[in-house]
Motif scaffolding. Structure first.
Motif, PDB file in Angstrom:
ATOM      1  N   MET A 102      44.963  82.454  79.844  1.00 33.17           N
ATOM      2  CA  MET A 102      44.079  81.995  78.768  1.00 33.17           C
ATOM      3  C   MET A 102      44.952  81.515  77.610  1.00 33.17           C
ATOM      4  O   MET A 102      45.504  82.343  76.877  1.00 33.17           O
ATOM      5  CB  MET A 102      43.156  83.137  78.352  1.00 33.17           C
ATOM      6  CG  MET A 102      42.304  83.630  79.535  1.00 33.17           C
ATOM      7  SD  MET A 102      41.154  84.990  79.116  1.00 33.17           S
ATOM      8  CE  MET A 102      39.872  84.090  78.252  1.00 33.17           C
ATOM      9  N   VAL A 103      45.054  80.219  77.460  1.00 36.84           N
ATOM     10  CA  VAL A 103      46.015  79.650  76.501  1.00 36.84           C
ATOM     11  C   VAL A 103      45.349  78.694  75.517  1.00 36.84           C
ATOM     12  O   VAL A 103      44.300  78.122  75.788  1.00 36.84           O
ATOM     13  CB  VAL A 103      47.135  78.888  77.242  1.00 36.84           C
ATOM     14  CG1 VAL A 103      47.922  79.832  78.132  1.00 36.84           C
ATOM     15  CG2 VAL A 103      46.578  77.723  78.042  1.00 36.84           C
ATOM     16  N   ALA A 104      46.007  78.543  74.355  1.00 34.73           N
ATOM     17  CA  ALA A 104      45.610  77.523  73.380  1.00 34.73           C
ATOM     18  C   ALA A 104      46.620  76.384  73.463  1.00 34.73           C
ATOM     19  O   ALA A 104      47.778  76.597  73.839  1.00 34.73           O
ATOM     20  CB  ALA A 104      45.612  78.104  71.976  1.00 34.73           C
ATOM     21  N   THR A 125      42.641  78.886  85.970  1.00 33.19           N
ATOM     22  CA  THR A 125      42.768  79.645  87.197  1.00 33.19           C
ATOM     23  C   THR A 125      43.977  79.079  87.934  1.00 33.19           C
ATOM     24  O   THR A 125      44.061  77.872  88.130  1.00 33.19           O
ATOM     25  CB  THR A 125      41.502  79.489  88.054  1.00 33.19           C
ATOM     26  OG1 THR A 125      40.410  80.023  87.308  1.00 33.19           O
ATOM     27  CG2 THR A 125      41.610  80.242  89.363  1.00 33.19           C
ATOM     28  N   ASP A 162      50.813  83.516  79.097  1.00 30.95           N
ATOM     29  CA  ASP A 162      49.430  83.995  78.976  1.00 30.95           C
ATOM     30  C   ASP A 162      49.139  84.428  77.532  1.00 30.95           C
ATOM     31  O   ASP A 162      50.001  84.971  76.867  1.00 30.95           O
ATOM     32  CB  ASP A 162      49.244  85.186  79.932  1.00 30.95           C
ATOM     33  CG  ASP A 162      47.781  85.428  80.274  1.00 30.95           C
ATOM     34  OD1 ASP A 162      46.920  84.626  79.876  1.00 30.95           O
ATOM     35  OD2 ASP A 162      47.515  86.432  80.968  1.00 30.95           O
ATOM     36  N   TYR A 163      47.912  84.202  77.094  1.00 28.88           N
ATOM     37  CA  TYR A 163      47.476  84.605  75.747  1.00 28.88           C
ATOM     38  C   TYR A 163      48.377  84.023  74.659  1.00 28.88           C
ATOM     39  O   TYR A 163      48.730  84.707  73.698  1.00 28.88           O
ATOM     40  CB  TYR A 163      47.432  86.134  75.624  1.00 28.88           C
ATOM     41  CG  TYR A 163      46.242  86.750  76.302  1.00 28.88           C
ATOM     42  CD1 TYR A 163      44.955  86.555  75.780  1.00 28.88           C
ATOM     43  CD2 TYR A 163      46.384  87.508  77.453  1.00 28.88           C
ATOM     44  CE1 TYR A 163      43.845  87.116  76.395  1.00 28.88           C
ATOM     45  CE2 TYR A 163      45.281  88.079  78.077  1.00 28.88           C
ATOM     46  CZ  TYR A 163      44.014  87.885  77.544  1.00 28.88           C
ATOM     47  OH  TYR A 163      42.925  88.442  78.146  1.00 28.88           O
ATOM     48  N   ARG A 164      48.780  82.773  74.829  1.00 25.02           N
ATOM     49  CA  ARG A 164      49.662  82.150  73.833  1.00 25.02           C
ATOM     50  C   ARG A 164      49.173  80.746  73.465  1.00 25.02           C
ATOM     51  O   ARG A 164      48.365  80.145  74.171  1.00 25.02           O
ATOM     52  CB  ARG A 164      51.091  82.060  74.362  1.00 25.02           C
ATOM     53  CG  ARG A 164      51.718  83.424  74.504  1.00 25.02           C
ATOM     54  CD  ARG A 164      53.180  83.391  74.881  1.00 25.02           C
ATOM     55  NE  ARG A 164      53.616  84.750  75.204  1.00 25.02           N
ATOM     56  CZ  ARG A 164      54.036  85.631  74.292  1.00 25.02           C
ATOM     57  NH1 ARG A 164      54.110  85.306  73.023  1.00 25.02           N
ATOM     58  NH2 ARG A 164      54.388  86.861  74.658  1.00 25.02           N
ATOM     59  N   GLY A 173      41.467  75.321  73.777  1.00 22.09           N
ATOM     60  CA  GLY A 173      42.042  76.282  74.702  1.00 22.09           C
ATOM     61  C   GLY A 173      41.482  76.139  76.094  1.00 22.09           C
ATOM     62  O   GLY A 173      40.586  75.314  76.336  1.00 22.09           O
ATOM     63  N   ALA A 174      42.019  76.928  77.009  1.00 23.08           N
ATOM     64  CA  ALA A 174      41.562  76.855  78.394  1.00 23.08           C
ATOM     65  C   ALA A 174      41.860  78.156  79.122  1.00 23.08           C
ATOM     66  O   ALA A 174      42.879  78.802  78.859  1.00 23.08           O
ATOM     67  CB  ALA A 174      42.240  75.711  79.133  1.00 23.08           C
ATOM     68  N   THR A 175      40.949  78.524  80.008  1.00 25.49           N
ATOM     69  CA  THR A 175      41.261  79.487  81.046  1.00 25.49           C
ATOM     70  C   THR A 175      41.725  78.660  82.240  1.00 25.49           C
ATOM     71  O   THR A 175      40.954  77.854  82.766  1.00 25.49           O
ATOM     72  CB  THR A 175      40.009  80.291  81.454  1.00 25.49           C
ATOM     73  OG1 THR A 175      39.453  80.903  80.298  1.00 25.49           O
ATOM     74  CG2 THR A 175      40.352  81.343  82.495  1.00 25.49           C
ATOM     75  N   HIS A 188      45.011  84.097  86.668  1.00 31.53           N
ATOM     76  CA  HIS A 188      44.581  83.154  85.628  1.00 31.53           C
ATOM     77  C   HIS A 188      45.263  83.439  84.305  1.00 31.53           C
ATOM     78  O   HIS A 188      45.786  84.537  84.095  1.00 31.53           O
ATOM     79  CB  HIS A 188      43.054  83.167  85.475  1.00 31.53           C
ATOM     80  CG  HIS A 188      42.510  84.437  84.911  1.00 31.53           C
ATOM     81  ND1 HIS A 188      42.138  85.494  85.698  1.00 31.53           N
ATOM     82  CD2 HIS A 188      42.277  84.829  83.640  1.00 31.53           C
ATOM     83  CE1 HIS A 188      41.707  86.481  84.931  1.00 31.53           C
ATOM     84  NE2 HIS A 188      41.778  86.108  83.679  1.00 31.53           N
TER      85      HIS A 188
END
Lengths: 136, 136, 136, 136, 136, 136
Positions: free
Chosen positions: A11-13, A33, A67-69, A29-31, A9
């Motif tokens: 996690m992005v904005a 999967t 990821d994480y961006r 944002g969203a996780t 998964h």
């Protein structure tokens, strides 16, 4: 036909421009999967579609880039919306370049954005060995 | 090929006539988790298969006609059993009349009746625009 | 003791300042699945903990204030990190002001940020009727 | 096309020889969630793909032969690795011999070994009626 | 009270001696989904129960000792049955020795062995700081 | 404290009288996923909370009395609404009479009626051995 699937998964904005997107026009944002499925008619001599650890590591490598961006500022989505459909398309293309599989192998990428909504992109890949001159 | 999927659910009563159905011959009920998936070769200019809110609202409209009801007395199942297979077929037909998609689009309806059993109906739809003279 | 639970979700952007947060320091996002559970020793005369539709609508009302937003710029998190723990705490406080339940009722808020990680805040609420002079 | 699916599970021990399997070379185990899906173009006169109880009982019968066992010592996997792909293939073959369906019916077997990894085998079956001389 | 939870899994072989265990007396295996939950009355100055990455890494460290193994031959279960209850107890004890939390913190370990069966062990831990002389 | 949990499900019809129930006043139905959790401070000499097969069989026995039925006509709900809270209470009472556990053991019954709504009843049971004169 055999298939192997793995799940990870991100996690992005992002924001989606266009009034049709309603509240999703705002930065949110969203996780996601992310599941990848690889199809193959015959198994390897080891009795596998593909080594699971190779598939998982390749997927993680592709996802680590986004990821994480904030995808609004990510080069991969410059000039286009980062709809989940296009994120799936992006992952399909990048993973197709990395996976040690024969050109023509079908790869299916599914993104769940919530328990109620998901998208999928399914297509054969051209295969890593066919893309020597192409920039990553 | 791109796919978008959404999930909703209904809570219905029914009975299934015929001794093959065992205890399900008695009036009982089910929560059917209903998923709809729409396939499309190319994305819209917005980068989507179909607007998710349109798909969800259309599905809710179709489900509202059967939700919280006894299907034994519902006109849609008059003279036939309301097996989950035929409920899926019913939702497919009704949703195909409502969705703003091209004739030929493949629609997949999946109903989970419990964590252990589910059914699916998958077929192209004729498309709303082709059905002007047909009563809803 | 009786409990009733409902589930909803939000899609938010945020960043978490402090090097301990690693990549989560960057602006990113999450789908938080939000579950609320209400405990009660005795049922209402209708045989319920609380009317489910009231609980779901109250929760939606609270979530609508933060859904599809960048929490870095949201007044509720001004001057503090929007860790999932503090988002759960925020939802608990706001929902406690809205729900038509007795002061002292225990409310549990659980947020899943991915299939692998979740947080929870569980505490009695002061109850809507005790807060007449307090701005919402 | 109509599909019906059912779910069951097995708990087995095994080891996978070959250094590519890393720690899975050691004797370990797995809970495999097993789903079977049967496809059919038209429904039976009862409005079903196949009677669910028949499908579930047939599957249980096949799984009982390998459930709660060490597959390293099971005759079905003598001389080959019991990779999840080959377990799926085994279940497909055995179930194809038992199910009262027409030759050519497509059967899909999916095994989840964890929330993160799964395999699938999908192929038409030859059908019970075509195998009179073959020992079960 | 605040809680944070994380999920991981192990794949082990074992057998359970005693005729009450029926087929589980035979050498078989399981995928145990392992969840850990840590409770805490107040959050850290960072607004967290505990850093998620620390919790996940500590759990992985504990699980690595038993993952992909035959518990019948594992020193941790010498002279006792490796029932899921006792595996949960083992993980609780080992994780309690590793986690940088105050003595008295409540730790909950849940193991799912299948979609239908799970066990849980919940108790305060003595805490890492109280165990200086004890070998890890 | 140790806990063991098992899952089963029922498919029932019912209606809920009272205008507060909105569309649920009509005869409809539900698949209730039923989970039972048994708490115990110490394990049995076998290292278990309770034998899982005994727990599953006892639960199935209790559920068989209401499964595949119209609860509006079931003696257990004569003169009262069959809200999920009261179905949980009913299962708790009946299972408490059947389970071979000490009086005072805490039993938790959770019913999921959909992916979005669930209820729970948690209380100590009086225990089978204390109820010799009471009709089952």
């Amino acid at each position: 036909m055999y298939t192997v699937g793995v799940r990870d998964h991100i996690m992005v904005a992002h924001s989606l421009k266009g009034e049709q997107f309603g509240p999703a026009q705002r930065l949110h944002g969203a996780t996601y999967t992310v599941t990848v499925e690889v199809d193959r008619e015959e198994l390897s001599p080891l009795g596998q579609v593909i080594e699971t650890s190779v598939l998982r590591d390749s997927l993680r490598g592709v996802l680590a880039e986004i990821d994480y961006r904030n995808l609004d500022e990510h080069p991969a989505f410059e000039g286009k919306r980062s709809t989940p459909e296009l994120i799936a398309r992006h992952i399909h293309r990048e993973l197709g370049r990395k996976l040690p599989v024969t050109a023509g192998t079908t790869l299916t990428i599914t993104l769940h954005e919530s328990p109620l909504v998901w998208v999928r992109y399914r297509a054969p890949i051209r295969g890593a060995s066919m893309l020597p001159a192409e920039p990553a």
